[in-house]
Design a protein around this motif. Structure first.
Motif, PDB file in Angstrom:
ATOM      1  N   LEU A   1       4.170  10.802  -8.736  1.00  0.00           N
ATOM      2  CA  LEU A   1       2.878  10.498  -8.132  1.00  0.00           C
ATOM      3  C   LEU A   1       3.000   9.312  -7.175  1.00  0.00           C
ATOM      4  O   LEU A   1       2.489   9.364  -6.052  1.00  0.00           O
ATOM      5  CB  LEU A   1       1.832  10.217  -9.214  1.00  0.00           C
ATOM      6  N   ALA A   2       3.674   8.263  -7.591  1.00  0.00           N
ATOM      7  CA  ALA A   2       3.830   7.083  -6.728  1.00  0.00           C
ATOM      8  C   ALA A   2       4.610   7.439  -5.462  1.00  0.00           C
ATOM      9  O   ALA A   2       4.235   7.013  -4.353  1.00  0.00           O
ATOM     10  CB  ALA A   2       4.528   5.957  -7.490  1.00  0.00           C
ATOM     11  N   LEU A   3       5.678   8.213  -5.594  1.00  0.00           N
ATOM     12  CA  LEU A   3       6.462   8.624  -4.424  1.00  0.00           C
ATOM     13  C   LEU A   3       5.603   9.459  -3.484  1.00  0.00           C
ATOM     14  O   LEU A   3       5.616   9.247  -2.264  1.00  0.00           O
ATOM     15  CB  LEU A   3       7.710   9.397  -4.862  1.00  0.00           C
ATOM     16  N   ALA A   4       4.841  10.384  -4.027  1.00  0.00           N
ATOM     17  CA  ALA A   4       3.965  11.219  -3.189  1.00  0.00           C
ATOM     18  C   ALA A   4       2.921  10.376  -2.475  1.00  0.00           C
ATOM     19  O   ALA A   4       2.627  10.606  -1.297  1.00  0.00           O
ATOM     20  CB  ALA A   4       3.304  12.296  -4.035  1.00  0.00           C
ATOM     21  N   ARG A   5       2.362   9.396  -3.154  1.00  0.00           N
ATOM     22  CA  ARG A   5       1.380   8.502  -2.517  1.00  0.00           C
ATOM     23  C   ARG A   5       2.009   7.747  -1.354  1.00  0.00           C
ATOM     24  O   ARG A   5       1.396   7.607  -0.284  1.00  0.00           O
ATOM     25  CB  ARG A   5       0.844   7.496  -3.531  1.00  0.00           C
ATOM     26  N   ALA A   6       3.215   7.221  -1.568  1.00  0.00           N
ATOM     27  CA  ALA A   6       3.893   6.469  -0.514  1.00  0.00           C
ATOM     28  C   ALA A   6       4.204   7.374   0.683  1.00  0.00           C
ATOM     29  O   ALA A   6       3.982   6.989   1.837  1.00  0.00           O
ATOM     30  CB  ALA A   6       5.176   5.833  -1.054  1.00  0.00           C
ATOM     31  N   LEU A   7       4.684   8.567   0.405  1.00  0.00           N
ATOM     32  CA  LEU A   7       4.978   9.518   1.487  1.00  0.00           C
ATOM     33  C   LEU A   7       3.705   9.891   2.241  1.00  0.00           C
ATOM     34  O   LEU A   7       3.692   9.943   3.476  1.00  0.00           O
ATOM     35  CB  LEU A   7       5.654  10.774   0.926  1.00  0.00           C
ATOM     36  N   ALA A   8       2.618  10.136   1.504  1.00  0.00           N
ATOM     37  CA  ALA A   8       1.349  10.486   2.134  1.00  0.00           C
ATOM     38  C   ALA A   8       0.841   9.339   3.010  1.00  0.00           C
ATOM     39  O   ALA A   8       0.337   9.564   4.114  1.00  0.00           O
ATOM     40  CB  ALA A   8       0.317  10.852   1.070  1.00  0.00           C
ATOM     41  N   ALA A   9       0.996   8.122   2.538  1.00  0.00           N
ATOM     42  CA  ALA A   9       0.559   6.957   3.315  1.00  0.00           C
ATOM     43  C   ALA A   9       1.344   6.834   4.612  1.00  0.00           C
ATOM     44  O   ALA A   9       0.847   6.282   5.604  1.00  0.00           O
ATOM     45  CB  ALA A   9       0.712   5.680   2.487  1.00  0.00           C
ATOM     46  N   LEU A  10       2.552   7.371   4.618  1.00  0.00           N
ATOM     47  CA  LEU A  10       3.378   7.378   5.832  1.00  0.00           C
ATOM     48  C   LEU A  10       3.132   8.626   6.684  1.00  0.00           C
ATOM     49  O   LEU A  10       3.782   8.816   7.704  1.00  0.00           O
ATOM     50  CB  LEU A  10       4.870   7.312   5.455  1.00  0.00           C
TER      51      LEU A  10
END
Length: 105
Positions: free
Chosen positions: A56-65
């Protein structure tokens, strides 16, 4: 723990899951360098592929980028890990992960 403490954990043990997840998640929470957060969270997911919160954290970071296409399989893997029972917990994160996945269209 603060960023420096997590950085020290990673420096002492670069292959330690907890340090990598903690550092990446802390950077994400504090609005730091998202590329760095992605780097640490990717390693965390590789080290523990069934740790749902890392996905979830990785997906959030990728989405923010703006890297939604990269985030989709990460979320799917996290959902599958939680739903399969292979993870220790994380079932409570499934609705949030599905909601994020739906925002990608």
């Amino acid at each position: 723990m603060d960023l420096d403490a997590f950085r020290q954990m990673v420096a002492k043990n670069p292959k330690g899951f907890l340090g990598r997840y903690g550092l990446g998640n802390k950077i994400l929470q504090e609005g730091g360098n998202l590329e760095e957060a992605v780097e640490h969270l990717r390693v965390a997911v590789q080290l523990d592929p069934v740790h749902v919160a890392s996905h979830l954290a990785l997906a959030r970071a990728l989405a923010a980028l703006g890297r939604n296409e990269e985030a989709k399989p990460v979320l799917t893997a996290g959902i599958n890990a939680a739903a399969s029972g292979r993870s220790s917990g994380g079932v409570d994160l499934i609705p949030e992960m599905r909601a994020l996945l739906q925002t990608f269209g």
